[in-house]
Design an enzyme around this catalytic site. Structure first.
Site, PDB file in Angstrom:
ATOM      1  N   CYS A  99     -31.524  83.971  32.677  1.00 50.69           N
ATOM      2  CA  CYS A  99     -31.673  84.072  31.226  1.00 50.69           C
ATOM      3  C   CYS A  99     -31.170  82.797  30.537  1.00 50.69           C
ATOM      4  O   CYS A  99     -31.832  81.772  30.608  1.00 50.69           O
ATOM      5  CB  CYS A  99     -30.996  85.328  30.692  1.00 50.69           C
ATOM      6  SG  CYS A  99     -31.572  85.803  29.038  1.00 50.69           S
ATOM      7  N   HIS A 127     -32.129  89.518  33.846  1.00 57.52           N
ATOM      8  CA  HIS A 127     -30.734  89.696  34.266  1.00 57.52           C
ATOM      9  C   HIS A 127     -30.625  90.574  35.516  1.00 57.52           C
ATOM     10  O   HIS A 127     -30.360  91.774  35.410  1.00 57.52           O
ATOM     11  CB  HIS A 127     -29.928  90.369  33.148  1.00 57.52           C
ATOM     12  CG  HIS A 127     -29.699  89.540  31.935  1.00 57.52           C
ATOM     13  ND1 HIS A 127     -28.575  88.755  31.762  1.00 57.52           N
ATOM     14  CD2 HIS A 127     -30.442  89.378  30.814  1.00 57.52           C
ATOM     15  CE1 HIS A 127     -28.627  88.150  30.593  1.00 57.52           C
ATOM     16  NE2 HIS A 127     -29.759  88.504  29.999  1.00 57.52           N
ATOM     17  N   GLU A 187     -28.198  90.713  37.457  1.00 58.12           N
ATOM     18  CA  GLU A 187     -26.798  91.141  37.565  1.00 58.12           C
ATOM     19  C   GLU A 187     -26.494  92.408  36.774  1.00 58.12           C
ATOM     20  O   GLU A 187     -25.439  93.029  36.973  1.00 58.12           O
ATOM     21  CB  GLU A 187     -25.859  90.006  37.119  1.00 58.12           C
ATOM     22  CG  GLU A 187     -25.743  89.772  35.631  1.00 58.12           C
ATOM     23  CD  GLU A 187     -26.908  89.012  35.011  1.00 58.12           C
ATOM     24  OE1 GLU A 187     -26.837  88.721  33.798  1.00 58.12           O
ATOM     25  OE2 GLU A 187     -27.899  88.714  35.728  1.00 58.12           O
TER      26      GLU A 187
END
Length: 230
Positions: A88, A206, A208
């Protein structure tokens, strides 16, 4: 040499953004025993790393804090020789060029030969999730959930005979493109959401923020431990 010394050092730029989430994701993947994970806030921290993740957050803020910490030029030098994964906001920093910047422009590292646009799908309230088919991941028939929060979009690829080839790793399915923004064909560069070039990896979403560690495993295995597997 002991086993700990054999491990590769994977740093996470920890100036702003979702760095703790990346740390947690790295610590739970199958390759965790092959790496040492650390948070990077100074040039001395960066010097101990064999690879780096730049997290999502606010790209101009991350760049400003990096500059204030004396990290901006060391990061540029690092990107020339060691693997970096930008997610990002990190993808913006890793790009060659960026559009829709804030006043004053945007500092970049330029590790991947793409042009991106900030906030390409809109504001925070227009965030969305989409199932992604990613052939390079383990269990590739299982979709990976892409979490798009004020995500950048890829506007163009800039292949060059003087640079490693650019590999499109994942695209946004046409049915998942936000209908309020644009209608795209399959080959529209704006549907590209993950790119690899040499040792570097760029994702506009994202990974994560999910519990699916396959992208982290891919980065460790293919960009760090076996950087020529493209």
């Amino acid at each position: 040499m002991n086993q700990t010394q054999d491990r590769r050092g994977v740093g996470i730029l920890a100036l702003q953004g979702a760095f703790i989430e990346h740390q947690t994701a790295l610590q739970r993947i199958p390759s965790a025993r092959k790496i040492n994970v650390s948070l990077v806030r100074t040039p001395a921290d960066l010097a101990k790393c064999d690879a780096l993740i730049i997290p999502g957050g606010e790209s101009t803020t991350i760049a400003l804090l990096a500059k204030l910490a004396g990290l901006l030029e060391p990061l540029r030098q690092f990107s020339k020789i060691k693997p970096i994964w930008g997610t990002c906001a990190g993808a913006i920093l890793l790009a060659q060029a960026v559009e829709n910047t804030k006043q004053g422009g945007q500092e970049l590292l330029g590790g991947i030969s793409v042009t991106v646009a900030r906030n390409g799908w809109g504001s925070q309230v227009e965030s969305f999730e989409a199932p992604l088919t990613v052939s390079v991941l383990e269990d590739s028939e299982k979709p990976f959930t892409g979490v798009f929060i004020r995500a950048p979009v890829v506007l163009a690829l800039h292949p060059s005979p003087d640079a490693p080839p650019i590999q499109i790793v994942a695209r946004l399915p046409p049915e998942a493109v936000p209908s309020t923004r644009l209608h795209t064909g399959l080959e529209d560069p704006r549907t590209i959401v993950a790119v690899r070039q040499g040792k570097h990896l760029l994702t506009t979403f994202h990974p994560e923020l999910t519990k699916d560690g396959r992208f982290h495993e891919y980065f460790v295995q293919n960009c760090i431990l076996s950087p020529h597997s493209i």
